[in-house]
Design an enzyme around this catalytic site. Structure first.
Site, mmCIF file in Angstrom:
data_model
loop_
_atom_site.group_PDB
_atom_site.id
_atom_site.type_symbol
_atom_site.label_atom_id
_atom_site.label_comp_id
_atom_site.label_asym_id
_atom_site.label_seq_id
_atom_site.Cartn_x
_atom_site.Cartn_y
_atom_site.Cartn_z
ATOM 1 C CB ALA A 112 -0.875 -0.020 1.247
ATOM 2 N N GLY B 74 0.420 -5.072 0.572
ATOM 3 C CA GLY B 74 -0.730 -5.015 -0.328
ATOM 4 C C GLY B 74 -0.407 -5.596 -1.697
ATOM 5 C CD GLU C 138 -2.848 -7.581 2.202
ATOM 6 O OE1 GLU C 138 -2.461 -6.431 1.899
ATOM 7 O OE2 GLU C 138 -3.508 -7.819 3.215
ATOM 8 C CD GLU D 289 1.347 -5.980 5.218
ATOM 9 O OE1 GLU D 289 2.148 -6.908 5.471
ATOM 10 O OE2 GLU D 289 0.630 -5.977 4.212
HETATM 11 N N1 3HC Z 1 4.683 3.438 -0.154
HETATM 12 C C1 3HC Z 1 5.173 4.648 -0.517
HETATM 13 N N2 3HC Z 1 6.468 4.845 -0.828
HETATM 14 C C2 3HC Z 1 7.286 3.777 -0.763
HETATM 15 C C3 3HC Z 1 6.832 2.497 -0.394
HETATM 16 C C4 3HC Z 1 5.452 2.341 -0.088
HETATM 17 N N3 3HC Z 1 4.926 1.164 0.252
HETATM 18 N N4 3HC Z 1 7.878 1.653 -0.410
HETATM 19 C C5 3HC Z 1 8.936 2.368 -0.789
HETATM 20 N N5 3HC Z 1 8.589 3.644 -1.007
HETATM 21 C C6 3HC Z 1 9.444 4.741 -1.483
HETATM 22 C C7 3HC Z 1 10.544 5.073 -0.497
HETATM 23 O O1 3HC Z 1 10.111 5.996 0.472
HETATM 24 C C8 3HC Z 1 11.604 5.647 -1.423
HETATM 25 O O2 3HC Z 1 11.211 6.966 -1.693
HETATM 26 P P1 3HC Z 1 12.349 8.112 -1.948
HETATM 27 O O3 3HC Z 1 13.103 7.647 -3.150
HETATM 28 O O4 3HC Z 1 11.534 9.334 -2.136
HETATM 29 O O5 3HC Z 1 13.184 8.107 -0.698
HETATM 30 C C9 3HC Z 1 11.434 4.836 -2.699
HETATM 31 O O6 3HC Z 1 10.130 4.263 -2.622
HETATM 32 C C10 3HC Z 1 12.430 3.715 -2.859
HETATM 33 O O7 3HC Z 1 12.444 2.937 -1.662
HETATM 34 P P2 3HC Z 1 13.804 2.377 -1.065
HETATM 35 O O8 3HC Z 1 14.823 3.461 -1.015
HETATM 36 O O9 3HC Z 1 13.455 1.672 0.194
HETATM 37 O O10 3HC Z 1 14.226 1.366 -2.206
HETATM 38 P P3 3HC Z 1 14.829 -0.086 -2.083
HETATM 39 O O11 3HC Z 1 15.010 -0.567 -3.468
HETATM 40 O O12 3HC Z 1 15.989 -0.093 -1.153
HETATM 41 O O13 3HC Z 1 13.695 -0.966 -1.364
HETATM 42 C C11 3HC Z 1 11.502 -1.845 -1.006
HETATM 43 C C12 3HC Z 1 12.480 -1.195 -2.007
HETATM 44 C C13 3HC Z 1 12.017 -3.249 -0.625
HETATM 45 C C14 3HC Z 1 10.176 -1.956 -1.683
HETATM 46 C C15 3HC Z 1 11.435 -0.975 0.275
HETATM 47 O O14 3HC Z 1 11.173 0.355 -0.097
HETATM 48 C C16 3HC Z 1 10.357 -1.390 1.238
HETATM 49 O O15 3HC Z 1 10.564 -2.300 2.022
HETATM 50 N N6 3HC Z 1 9.200 -0.713 1.192
HETATM 51 C C17 3HC Z 1 8.137 -0.927 2.132
HETATM 52 C C18 3HC Z 1 7.351 -2.177 1.791
HETATM 53 C C19 3HC Z 1 6.218 -2.344 2.745
HETATM 54 O O16 3HC Z 1 6.339 -2.181 3.937
HETATM 55 N N7 3HC Z 1 5.044 -2.712 2.215
HETATM 56 C C20 3HC Z 1 3.892 -2.873 3.027
HETATM 57 C C21 3HC Z 1 3.171 -1.569 3.130
HETATM 58 S S1 3HC Z 1 1.802 -1.642 4.229
HETATM 59 C C22 3HC Z 1 0.610 -2.449 3.335
HETATM 60 O O17 3HC Z 1 0.849 -2.854 2.238
HETATM 61 C C23 3HC Z 1 -0.730 -2.571 3.996
HETATM 62 C C24 3HC Z 1 -1.611 -3.513 3.265
HETATM 63 O O18 3HC Z 1 -1.634 -4.754 3.917
HETATM 64 C C25 3HC Z 1 -3.033 -2.976 3.217
#
Ligand code: 3HC
Ligand code: NAI
Length: 656
Positions: A65, A104, A107, A127
């Protein structure tokens, strides 16, 4: 077709190919959700579409998400609603996975009838790391595709699994090493002769193989969480879900997700997520020409030198390590090779990569070996004269454009830079131990360093996979300066009425991985004692000074290695020692202090207050660029509990 911007839809015969293109990580933001809703409605209306192929442009599938939307009011369509439409669509959807298939994103993939991936894909529900549990069905879908045990590990642990492991577990249907889209199209061709399978949520849930063992796993999650709510909630969502209908389980999950989303722990973890990614935004670094760092020289093959060498080798950087003599060079080689062998035995690198790393690693007792190095990092004893001599020996042999760095913990990097003929090439690169594991790198910025050198070192730190934080020159930079300050505060508390084990207990209960006295005993008390003796002459006469640690050292109590320190040790078991208690009590009385008792909350409030005061001083002096950087440092250097957001966030300074 009238789709929202980040999605495109094209036809290949009777297959609809939908592509999400929402850089940087294809997060399921509002426009993506709307686009998916449009596609599912459109393809369901069209009887000529036999299957929908869901792909993503760029480096990854949907990585979750959109975290940036979490602090704002939710906007329809909500992800769970869109996914339920895909899940129940007459036309089967096939998810084509590459990169990070997270949260997400996973999912969404699980809502599709079939999943194919390339070998590099990583699949997970992270998450919990954001203080949440999955919110669009993940805890209900996953145990219907994989074993209950793996579902628990993935949801409560938050670690992704490889595509290969996902294939083995039943999470994906097929895997390719080759081109993904043609593979997915031929996968669909093969499906044509089979009846469409039931959707994920129509499958029966996989129950634990051994309920007692499963309950034990859940209990372990709770014990390990140490106050963090999300892993416990995640484990409960999975285990309670076994006795619920799909609808009840989905509702339970959604309620927990929404509750956690508004919890301060989630705000804190989101704060740290963005703080870690925004550490360096200096105008002076923009557009600088970056040095290509392919060969690194390391001086000193002790704890830090070996760790730094391994950190470089593991990221494909060649290393030349120089020690005082041949024997020390061989010892440094072995120390580094042991780390690499550890990575091999834990399956973190292949035999081929391991052998390649050893081929890119040489040791020598002669500084001339640095002739081709792009950067040389010294990690010799913490002594200014020794380091200054090493700096000049490096400068005498390296290329004029080579960067020279010190890994000093406390010394004056400005003064050290001035010992060089060309001080613009000197910088501090403060790694943390073990350097190949710890994610933090403090880049210590001397007054004279050039923008190009600084920018190149930031790029180099990132090349090593480190979180880089800029620090100004002062005693201890950010991490060690704050640590010295709160260590002093703890010593005052010892004299004022607390005992070491009470302070440690309070820190552990707060969520720190170790108490400060346990940590000192582990590291050894003698090195800090030697430093205090060196600094004694400069100490102000009116400064409050606590002698207890010095007296312990005078008694030969150097910590765990000598069986006695702040605690007494029997093998690995640690116990409070009445002798230490007696010493502390007699020191209070010698200074005429009436001891008072401290509750764990009072202990933590003094520790946190001290960290925050020192944090403010560091900000005011320009040692740290941002309050958030201090949080990033405290969490990544000392295991300050992440779900608090760090000491500055706790104080409300750095904002959510
Ligand atoms: N939402 C918004 N922005 C995100 C994002 C997300 N889920 N994931 C990454 N970004 C952004 C980062 O803030 C960063 O932005 P910036 O360049 O402006 O600083 C850019 O994307 C690149 O991210 P990274 O520097 O972390 O890039 P990497 O290649 O090192 O890593 C990644 C990529 C493995 C995808 C890592 O960013 C990550 O772990 N992201 C979070 C993933 C996550 O937690 N997903 C679950 C979200 S909660 C959810 O999905 C709820 C659902 O169940 C309803
Ligand atoms: P160490 O004592 O384990 O290793 C130092 C090594 O330097 C020894 O192998 C020694 O033979 C070598 N050496 C000394 N003088 C030399 C010279 N003139 N030429 C070549 N080699 C020489 O020490 P450690 O712990 O690795 O610390 C090194 C530096 O890293 C210190 O400045 C320390 O403050 C800093 N540091 C240490 C951390 C730790 O947790 N140990 C963390 C971060 C920084």
């Amino acid at each position: 077709m009238g789709l929202s911007m980040p999605l495109t839809l094209k036809r290949q015969n009777n297959i609809a190919i939908v592509t999400i293109d929402n850089p940087p990580v294809n997060a399921a933001s509002h426009a993506v959700r709307q686009g998916l809703l449009d596609v599912v409605q459109e393809t369901e209306r069209d009887p000529t579409v036999q299957a929908v192929l869901l792909t993503c442009a760029g480096r990854t599938f949907v990585a979750g998400a959109d975290i940036r939307e979490f602090g704002k009011p939710p906007v329809e369509p909500h992800l769970p609603d869109v996914l339920r439409l895909i899940e129940t669509a007459q036309t089967p959807w096939v998810a084509v996975l590459h990169g990070s298939v997270l949260g997400g994103g996973l999912e969404l993939a699980m809502a599709c009838r079939y999943r194919v991936a390339n070998a590099g894909a990583q699949l997970g529900l992270p998450e919990v790391n954001l203080g949440l549990i999955p919110g669009a069905g993940g805890t209900v879908q996953l145990p219907r595709l994989v074993s209950a045990e793996l579902a628990l590990d993935m949801v409560a642990g938050g670690k992704p699994i490889s595509a290969k492991a996902a294939l083995h577990a039943g999470l994906i249907d097929a895997l390719t090493e080759g081109a993904l889209t043609p593979f997915a199209l031929s996968f669909i061709d093969n499906l044509a002769s089979h009846p469409v399978r039931p959707s994920t949520l129509d499958k029966a849930v996989n129950l634990p193989v051994d309920q007692a063992a499963f309950d034990e796993k859940v209990a372990k999650v709770t014990a390990r969480a140490k106050g963090q709510k999300s892993p416990v909630a995640a484990a409960q969502a999975i285990s309670k879900g076994f006795n619920l209908t799909v609808e009840e389980a989905l509702q339970q999950e959604r309620e927990t997700f929404l509750k956690l989303k508004d919890d301060p722990q989630s705000a804190a973890l989101r704060h740290i997520f963005f703080a870690e990614r925004g550490t360096i935004s200096l105008e002076r670094l923009k557009g600088q020409k970056l040095a290509q760092i392919q060969t690194v020289g390391v001086v000193g093959g002790g704890t830090m030198g070996a760790g730094i060498a391994a950190a470089c080798l593991l990221r494909g950087v060649s290393v030349v390590l120089v020690e005082r003599d041949d024997d020390a060079a061989q010892a440094g080689f072995k120390r580094t090779a042991d780390i690499l062998a550890g990575s091999l035995s834990r399956g973190l690198v292949s035999q081929q990569k391991h052998d390649k790393m050893l081929d890119s690693f040489t040791v020598s007792a002669n500084y001339a070996a640095f002739a081709h190095a792009d950067l040389v990092i010294e990690a010799v004893f913490e002594n200014f004269e020794v380091k200054a001599e090493v700096f000049s020996k490096i400068e005498a042999v390296v290329r004029p454009d080579a960067i020279i760095a010190s890994n000093t913990s406390y010394l004056d990097v400005n003064a050290l830079s001035q010992t060089l003929k060309h001080s613009s090439r000197a910088i501090g690169l403060h790694f943390f131990s073990p350097a190949h594991i710890m994610k933090l790198l403090e880049i210590v910025v001397p007054d004279t360093v050039s923008d190009e050198v600084l920018a190149s070192c930031v790029a180099f730190g990132r090349q090593l996979g480190k979180i880089c934080v800029l620090a100004g020159v002062c005693d201890g930079f950010i991490a060690n300066r704050i640590m010295s300050a709160y260590r002093r505060e703890c010593e005052y508390m010892l004299e004022d009425g607390a005992l070491p084990w009470e302070i440690d207990e309070a820190m552990l209960a707060f969520g720190m991985p170790m108490g400060i006295y346990q940590m000192q005993d582990l590291a050894g008390l003698d090195i800090a004692w030697a430093m205090r003796k060196r600094q004694a002459a400069e100490r102000k006469s009116d400064e409050r000074y606590v002698d207890i640690a010095d007296k312990l050292c005078e008694m030969g109590r150097f910590g765990q290695k000598s069986g006695r320190g702040w605690y007494i040790y029997d093998g690995k078991s640690r116990k409070p020692d009445p002798e230490v208690q007696a010493l502390i009590l007699s020191e209070s009385s010698r200074k005429g202090i009436t001891r008072i008792s401290f509750s764990p909350d009072q202990i933590m409030s003094r520790i946190l207050g001290r960290m925050q005061t020192e944090g403010h001083a560091i900000l005011n002096e320009g040692i740290a660029q941002r309050a958030e950087d201090i949080d990033v440092v405290m969490i990544n250097a000392f295991g300050f509990p992440r779900w608090t957001g760090g000491p500055m966030f706790m104080e409300g300074l750095s904002g959510a």
